[in-house]
Write a protein that holds these residues in place. Structure first.
Motif, short mmCIF file in Angstrom:
data_model
loop_
_atom_site.label_atom_id
_atom_site.label_comp_id
_atom_site.label_asym_id
_atom_site.label_seq_id
_atom_site.Cartn_x
_atom_site.Cartn_y
_atom_site.Cartn_z
N PRO A 212 44.87 -100.41 -40.10
CA PRO A 212 43.61 -99.92 -39.56
C PRO A 212 43.66 -99.86 -38.03
O PRO A 212 44.47 -100.53 -37.40
N GLU A 213 42.80 -99.04 -37.46
CA GLU A 213 42.74 -98.92 -36.01
C GLU A 213 42.23 -100.19 -35.35
O GLU A 213 42.59 -100.51 -34.23
N THR A 214 41.36 -100.95 -36.05
CA THR A 214 40.82 -102.19 -35.49
C THR A 214 41.15 -103.34 -36.42
O THR A 214 41.38 -103.16 -37.61
N THR A 215 41.16 -104.54 -35.87
CA THR A 215 41.42 -105.72 -36.68
C THR A 215 40.13 -106.24 -37.29
O THR A 215 39.04 -105.86 -36.86
N SER A 216 40.22 -107.11 -38.27
CA SER A 216 39.02 -107.67 -38.89
C SER A 216 38.21 -108.47 -37.88
O SER A 216 36.99 -108.53 -37.96
N ASP A 217 38.87 -109.08 -36.90
CA ASP A 217 38.16 -109.80 -35.84
C ASP A 217 37.29 -108.86 -35.02
O ASP A 217 36.18 -109.20 -34.64
N GLU A 218 37.83 -107.68 -34.73
CA GLU A 218 37.08 -106.71 -33.95
C GLU A 218 35.91 -106.12 -34.73
O GLU A 218 34.88 -105.79 -34.17
N ARG A 219 36.08 -105.98 -36.05
CA ARG A 219 35.03 -105.40 -36.88
C ARG A 219 33.92 -106.40 -37.17
O ARG A 219 32.80 -106.02 -37.47
N GLY A 220 34.22 -107.69 -37.12
CA GLY A 220 33.22 -108.70 -37.43
C GLY A 220 33.02 -108.81 -38.93
O GLY A 220 33.69 -108.18 -39.73
N GLY A 221 32.05 -109.61 -39.31
CA GLY A 221 31.77 -109.78 -40.74
C GLY A 221 32.92 -110.46 -41.44
O GLY A 221 33.62 -111.28 -40.89
N GLY A 222 33.12 -110.11 -42.69
CA GLY A 222 34.24 -110.64 -43.43
C GLY A 222 33.96 -111.94 -44.14
O GLY A 222 34.76 -112.41 -44.93
N GLY A 223 32.80 -112.53 -43.88
CA GLY A 223 32.45 -113.76 -44.57
C GLY A 223 33.12 -114.98 -43.96
O GLY A 223 33.92 -114.90 -43.04
N SER A 224 32.76 -116.10 -44.51
CA SER A 224 33.30 -117.36 -44.00
C SER A 224 34.51 -117.77 -44.84
O SER A 224 34.72 -117.26 -45.93
N PRO A 225 35.29 -118.73 -44.34
CA PRO A 225 36.43 -119.21 -45.13
C PRO A 225 35.98 -119.79 -46.47
O PRO A 225 36.71 -119.72 -47.45
N ASP A 226 34.76 -120.35 -46.54
CA ASP A 226 34.27 -120.89 -47.81
C ASP A 226 34.11 -119.79 -48.84
O ASP A 226 34.34 -120.01 -50.03
N ASP A 227 33.73 -118.59 -48.42
CA ASP A 227 33.60 -117.45 -49.34
C ASP A 227 34.94 -117.12 -49.98
O ASP A 227 35.01 -116.83 -51.17
N ARG A 228 35.99 -117.16 -49.18
CA ARG A 228 37.32 -116.87 -49.72
C ARG A 228 37.75 -117.93 -50.72
O ARG A 228 38.31 -117.63 -51.76
N GLU A 229 37.46 -119.18 -50.42
CA GLU A 229 37.79 -120.26 -51.34
C GLU A 229 36.99 -120.12 -52.64
O GLU A 229 37.51 -120.39 -53.72
N ALA A 230 35.74 -119.69 -52.55
CA ALA A 230 34.91 -119.50 -53.73
C ALA A 230 35.54 -118.45 -54.64
O ALA A 230 35.55 -118.60 -55.86
N TRP A 231 36.08 -117.38 -54.05
CA TRP A 231 36.71 -116.32 -54.87
C TRP A 231 37.87 -116.91 -55.66
O TRP A 231 38.02 -116.63 -56.85
N TYR A 232 38.68 -117.74 -55.03
CA TYR A 232 39.82 -118.34 -55.74
C TYR A 232 39.34 -119.27 -56.85
O TYR A 232 39.93 -119.31 -57.93
N ARG A 233 38.31 -120.04 -56.60
CA ARG A 233 37.78 -120.93 -57.65
C ARG A 233 37.22 -120.12 -58.82
O ARG A 233 37.46 -120.46 -59.98
N GLU A 234 36.51 -119.04 -58.53
CA GLU A 234 35.91 -118.22 -59.60
C GLU A 234 36.97 -117.48 -60.41
O GLU A 234 36.76 -117.18 -61.58
N ASN A 235 38.10 -117.17 -59.81
CA ASN A 235 39.14 -116.40 -60.48
C ASN A 235 40.35 -117.23 -60.87
O ASN A 235 41.41 -116.68 -61.14
#
Length: 60
Positions: free
Chosen positions: A30-53
C-alpha cells in the motif's frame, strides 16, 4: 531512435515500469502504512480473533 522520437524523461520510465508491475503483480504494498492510516483496533482485538478462531483440539 529516429529524429522525430524524443527520449522519455526518467520519471516517465519509472512510472511506466511501476504501472506494468502493478498490472502483472497487483498492488503489493500500500502507499501508506497502517500507522499512517490510523485505526486498526487495539492489540486486544487481535488476540480476541485468535481466541475466537482457536481450533477445538487446542483446549484451554
Amino acid at each position: 531512435m529516429t529524429k522525430s522520437e524524443s527520449p522519455k524523461p526518467a520519471d516517465d520510465d519509472a512510472a511506466e515500469r511501476r504501472r506494468r508491475l502493478a498490472e502483472v503483480f497487483g498492488d503489493v504494498l500500500p502507499e501508506t502504512t497502517s500507522d499512517e492510516r490510523g485505526g486498526g483496533g487495539s492489540p486486544d482485538d487481535r488476540e480476541a480473533w485468535y481466541r475466537e478462531n482457536r481450533p477445538p483440539h487446542h483446549g484451554g
